[in-house]
Design a protein around this motif. Structure first.
Motif, short mmCIF file in Angstrom:
data_model
loop_
_atom_site.label_atom_id
_atom_site.label_comp_id
_atom_site.label_asym_id
_atom_site.label_seq_id
_atom_site.Cartn_x
_atom_site.Cartn_y
_atom_site.Cartn_z
N THR A 88 10.83 10.62 5.14
CA THR A 88 10.58 10.57 3.67
C THR A 88 9.34 9.61 3.55
OG1 THR A 88 12.17 8.94 3.09
CG2 THR A 88 12.59 11.27 2.99
N GLY A 89 8.21 9.57 3.00
CA GLY A 89 6.72 8.77 3.03
C GLY A 89 6.16 9.29 3.90
N PRO A 93 10.25 11.39 -4.89
CA PRO A 93 11.25 12.42 -5.51
C PRO A 93 11.04 13.92 -5.35
CG PRO A 93 11.99 9.73 -5.82
CD PRO A 93 10.65 10.40 -6.37
N PHE A 137 11.37 6.09 5.53
CA PHE A 137 9.86 5.20 5.56
C PHE A 137 9.65 5.11 4.37
CE2 PHE A 137 7.89 8.81 9.17
CZ PHE A 137 9.58 7.54 9.71
N VAL A 150 11.26 -0.69 -4.89
CA VAL A 150 11.67 0.72 -5.50
C VAL A 150 12.97 0.95 -4.65
CG1 VAL A 150 11.76 3.07 -6.16
CG2 VAL A 150 9.60 0.79 -5.51
N ARG A 177 1.58 22.02 -5.75
CA ARG A 177 1.37 21.01 -7.00
C ARG A 177 2.67 20.67 -7.53
NH1 ARG A 177 -2.03 16.92 -5.30
NH2 ARG A 177 -3.46 18.57 -3.95
N ALA A 217 15.82 6.31 -3.26
CA ALA A 217 16.75 7.34 -4.07
C ALA A 217 17.04 8.48 -2.76
CB ALA A 217 15.52 7.62 -5.15
N LEU A 218 15.82 8.74 -2.13
CA LEU A 218 16.05 9.42 -0.45
C LEU A 218 16.67 10.12 0.05
CD1 LEU A 218 12.34 10.42 -1.22
CD2 LEU A 218 14.16 12.01 -2.06
N SER A 254 8.37 15.54 -4.94
CA SER A 254 7.71 16.38 -3.94
C SER A 254 8.25 16.34 -3.00
CB SER A 254 6.54 15.76 -4.38
OG SER A 254 6.38 15.12 -5.20
N GLU A 263 8.33 -0.66 1.48
CA GLU A 263 8.44 -0.62 -0.51
C GLU A 263 10.30 -0.86 -0.96
OE1 GLU A 263 7.66 1.30 0.34
OE2 GLU A 263 7.31 2.97 -0.87
N LEU A 264 10.96 0.31 -0.11
CA LEU A 264 12.28 0.53 -0.67
C LEU A 264 13.28 -0.49 -0.17
CD1 LEU A 264 11.65 3.90 1.03
CD2 LEU A 264 11.48 3.20 -1.15
N ASP A 309 0.68 4.44 6.46
CA ASP A 309 1.42 5.67 6.91
C ASP A 309 0.92 5.69 8.25
OD1 ASP A 309 1.39 6.21 4.39
OD2 ASP A 309 0.40 7.63 3.17
N THR A 311 3.63 10.72 3.69
CA THR A 311 2.73 12.29 4.49
C THR A 311 0.95 12.00 4.05
OG1 THR A 311 3.79 13.24 2.50
CG2 THR A 311 4.91 13.41 4.10
N MET A 312 0.61 11.27 3.03
CA MET A 312 -0.52 10.77 3.26
C MET A 312 -1.05 10.23 3.93
SD MET A 312 -1.64 12.75 0.12
CE MET A 312 -3.36 11.91 0.40
N1 LIG Z 1 -5.36 9.30 -2.35
C1 LIG Z 1 -4.39 9.91 -3.27
N2 LIG Z 1 -3.49 9.00 -2.82
C2 LIG Z 1 -2.47 9.89 -2.92
C3 LIG Z 1 -2.35 11.39 -2.83
C4 LIG Z 1 -4.18 12.25 -2.73
O1 LIG Z 1 -3.97 12.85 -2.63
N3 LIG Z 1 -4.98 10.81 -2.83
N4 LIG Z 1 -1.45 12.03 -3.30
C5 LIG Z 1 -0.07 11.39 -4.23
C6 LIG Z 1 0.79 12.13 -3.50
S1 LIG Z 1 1.09 13.98 -4.24
C7 LIG Z 1 2.05 12.39 -3.05
S2 LIG Z 1 3.59 12.88 -2.93
C8 LIG Z 1 2.40 11.28 -2.74
C9 LIG Z 1 2.81 11.06 -1.18
O2 LIG Z 1 2.99 10.19 -0.45
P1 LIG Z 1 3.77 9.47 0.84
O3 LIG Z 1 4.52 10.90 1.31
O4 LIG Z 1 2.84 8.91 1.69
O5 LIG Z 1 4.47 8.45 -0.10
P2 LIG Z 1 4.48 7.32 0.03
O6 LIG Z 1 3.17 7.12 -0.60
O7 LIG Z 1 4.95 6.41 0.91
O8 LIG Z 1 5.36 7.01 -1.43
C10 LIG Z 1 4.71 7.60 -2.62
C11 LIG Z 1 5.90 7.35 -3.73
O9 LIG Z 1 6.89 7.30 -3.37
C12 LIG Z 1 7.86 6.74 -3.71
N5 LIG Z 1 8.91 6.76 -2.26
C13 LIG Z 1 8.60 6.29 -1.61
N6 LIG Z 1 10.18 6.55 -0.70
C14 LIG Z 1 11.28 6.83 -1.53
C15 LIG Z 1 12.34 6.82 -1.24
N7 LIG Z 1 12.90 7.22 -0.07
N8 LIG Z 1 12.50 5.83 -2.57
C16 LIG Z 1 12.20 6.35 -3.93
N9 LIG Z 1 11.12 6.79 -3.80
C17 LIG Z 1 10.26 6.72 -2.68
C18 LIG Z 1 7.29 5.23 -2.79
O10 LIG Z 1 7.69 4.44 -3.59
C19 LIG Z 1 5.59 5.45 -4.26
O11 LIG Z 1 5.70 5.60 -5.02
O12 LIG Z 1 0.37 10.34 -2.32
C20 LIG Z 1 -0.25 10.40 -3.01
N10 LIG Z 1 -1.08 9.55 -3.27
#
Ligand SMILES: Nc1nc2c(c(=O)[nH]1)N[C@H]1C(S)=C(S)[C@@H](COP(=O)(O)OP(=O)(O)OC[C@H]3O[C@@H](n4cnc5c(N)ncnc54)[C@H](O)[C@@H]3O)O[C@H]1N2
Ligand code: MOO
Length: 395
Positions: free
Chosen positions: A242-243, A295, A174, A189, A272, A192-193, A297, A177-178, A251, A245-246
């Motif tokens: 992936t992605g 990634p 998901f 971005v 964490r 990567a996943l 996480s 931006e990917l 989302d 989850t927040m």
């Molecule tokens: N207000 C808050 N914001 C966030 C919190 C929080 O507690 N309060 N927690 C942070 C944490 S911890 C995490 S982990 C992330 C989890 O976010 P999501 O699962 O909803 O993921 P996205 O928002 O879609 O992406 C997060 C980040 O990862 C990059 N991403 C996503 N998919 C890929 C991929 N396939 N390959 C490479 N990178 C990826 C994406 O560009 C974002 O930079 O939420 C925080 N926010």
């Protein structure tokens, strides 16, 4: 949202897998590497099944010198040995009834049909049932089948084994931006996943669904998420997303799971990085594991939820983690479990990796695993801590 402790989340994922344990099938041992024994592996006969020479030499009866009366090669059944006689035996051959000693070839002299020489003090043949007796359990159900288990099964006489297969896994990516090719920039971005997860899933015992390379990026609408999940759940026991989850503005994972009638087994974990990871059970004994987008996480969620889930689905126990020594102080993360990215140094001690931010891959790619720092604690240099390996071929 009911946040579980890291240990409770692993146990809940394992139990959910056990509750939906995969059906068994019978396969030839050679085709079972990486599958799981569904029934105890028993010896179908005594092992060895017949008294077996462990050297090349002469089996003798009575006091020497002995009259050479013949030879037994591996695969033959010899007649009983008479007093004062010798037969030549090959390593692995069945020894004749009545033998009292075996004289090694290099310790024996053969002259005009007569053998002389001295036997070594310890018997040079293996008795029937020395390794196992018929019906004895050699390995319990739930053991992962490795090449050596395959060899043991064949040696014990099995032509087929009752096994549980690898769970089928699919990956949905998901995030609008990917980009799936080219150099990242201007808000985009590289995914990567999508490339990382299928080989990692293979390493932890899942079978990526044939023809299902990671699908995505899935459009950031609820309808697209629901449709993609539905299609993936048709093919796979475990769908890793992936992605998303927040519960951010774009989302849709939680809403899509709700639309599909999912029940949460785990909905966020006090760990964490990786806090927003989730595991949901869907109708038809299917599962969705929500891996966070960062990634590191995502990898943590895979080892924390997918690995125990696969253990349950295949009837394995939750694996005991090894312990390692902290090479330096490693701080905890308050009331959460801290999975500290570490490199394995000399003598089994670990030190935190550089570039260990949860959005980074640089440190992850150079690290062997995570040191588990328990809630409310810091690890001091020299303390032993649990070690959670990062799945890969080189470990
Ligand atoms: N207000 C808050 N914001 C966030 C919190 C929080 O507690 N309060 N927690 C942070 C944490 S911890 C995490 S982990 C992330 C989890 O976010 P999501 O699962 O909803 O993921 P996205 O928002 O879609 O992406 C997060 C980040 O990862 C990059 N991403 C996503 N998919 C890929 C991929 N396939 N390959 C490479 N990178 C990826 C994406 O560009 C974002 O930079 O939420 C925080 N926010
Ligand atoms: O816990 Mo997030 O999963 O820190 O990156």
């Amino acid at each position: 949202m009911n946040t579980l402790s890291w240990q409770a989340a692993r146990e809940a994922a394992h139990q959910a897998g056990l509750d939906a344990i995969l059906p068994t099938r019978r396969q030839k041992p050679a085709d079972t590497d990486g599958l799981t024994l569904a029934a105890p592996l028993t010896a179908l006969t005594d092992l060895p099944a017949f008294p077996t020479s462990s050297v090349d030499g002469y089996a003798v009866r009575g006091t020497g010198p002995w009259k050479l009366t013949g030879r037994v090669l591996a695969g033959e059944t010899p007649p009983p040995l008479a007093e004062g006689c010798a037969v030549e035996v090959a390593t692995g051959a069945m020894v004749p009834d009545g033998l009292e000693a075996i004289i090694r070839l290099e310790d024996a002299k053969l002259e005009g049909g007569t053998v002389s020489g001295a036997a070594r003090p310890n018997p040079e043949w293996r008795e029937v049932g020395e390794e196992a007796t018929a019906g004895q359990v050699l390995l319990p159900a739930g053991v992962e089948i490795s090449p050596t288990v395959i060899g043991l099964a064949a040696a014990a006489g099995h032509d087929t084994l009752e096994v549980r297969p690898r769970p089928r896994a699919a990956v949905l990516v998901f995030g609008d931006e990917l980009a799936t090719e080219g150099v990242p920039g201007r808000g985009r971005v590289r995914d990567a996943l999508g490339p990382l997860l299928p080989p990692m899933l293979r390493h932890v015992g899942a079978a990526p669904v044939p023809g299902f390379s990671p699908r995505g990026p899935i459009e950031d609408t609820l309808d697209s998420h629901v449709a993609a999940l539905r299609a993936a759940l048709d093919d796979a026991d475990i769908v890793c997303t992936t992605g998303g989850t927040m519960q951010g503005p774009v989302d849709h994972l939680h809403a899509a799971l709700e639309a599909l009638g999912a029940e949460y087994v785990v909905d966020s974990v006090a760990v964490r990085p990786g806090f927003p990871m989730l595991l949901a059970a869907l109708p038809g004994e299917r599962f969705v594991v929500g891996l966070p987008g960062n990634p590191q996480s995502a990898v943590i969620a895979l080892v924390s939820l997918v690995v125990p889930l696969i253990a349950g689905l295949t009837g394995r126990r939750l694996r005991q983690l090894p312990r390692v020594k902290a090479g330096v102080d490693i701080p905890g993360r308050g009331t959460d479990t801290h999975l500290a990215l570490v490199r394995l140094g000399k003598y089994g001690s670990v030190v935190p990796s550089s570039h260990r931010g949860s959005a980074m891959l640089r440190g992850l790619a150079q690290s062997e695993g995570f040191a588990v720092i328990e809630p409310g604690k810091d690890a001091k240099e020299g303390d032993t801590v649990l070690f959670l390996p990062i799945p890969g071929d080189h470990r």
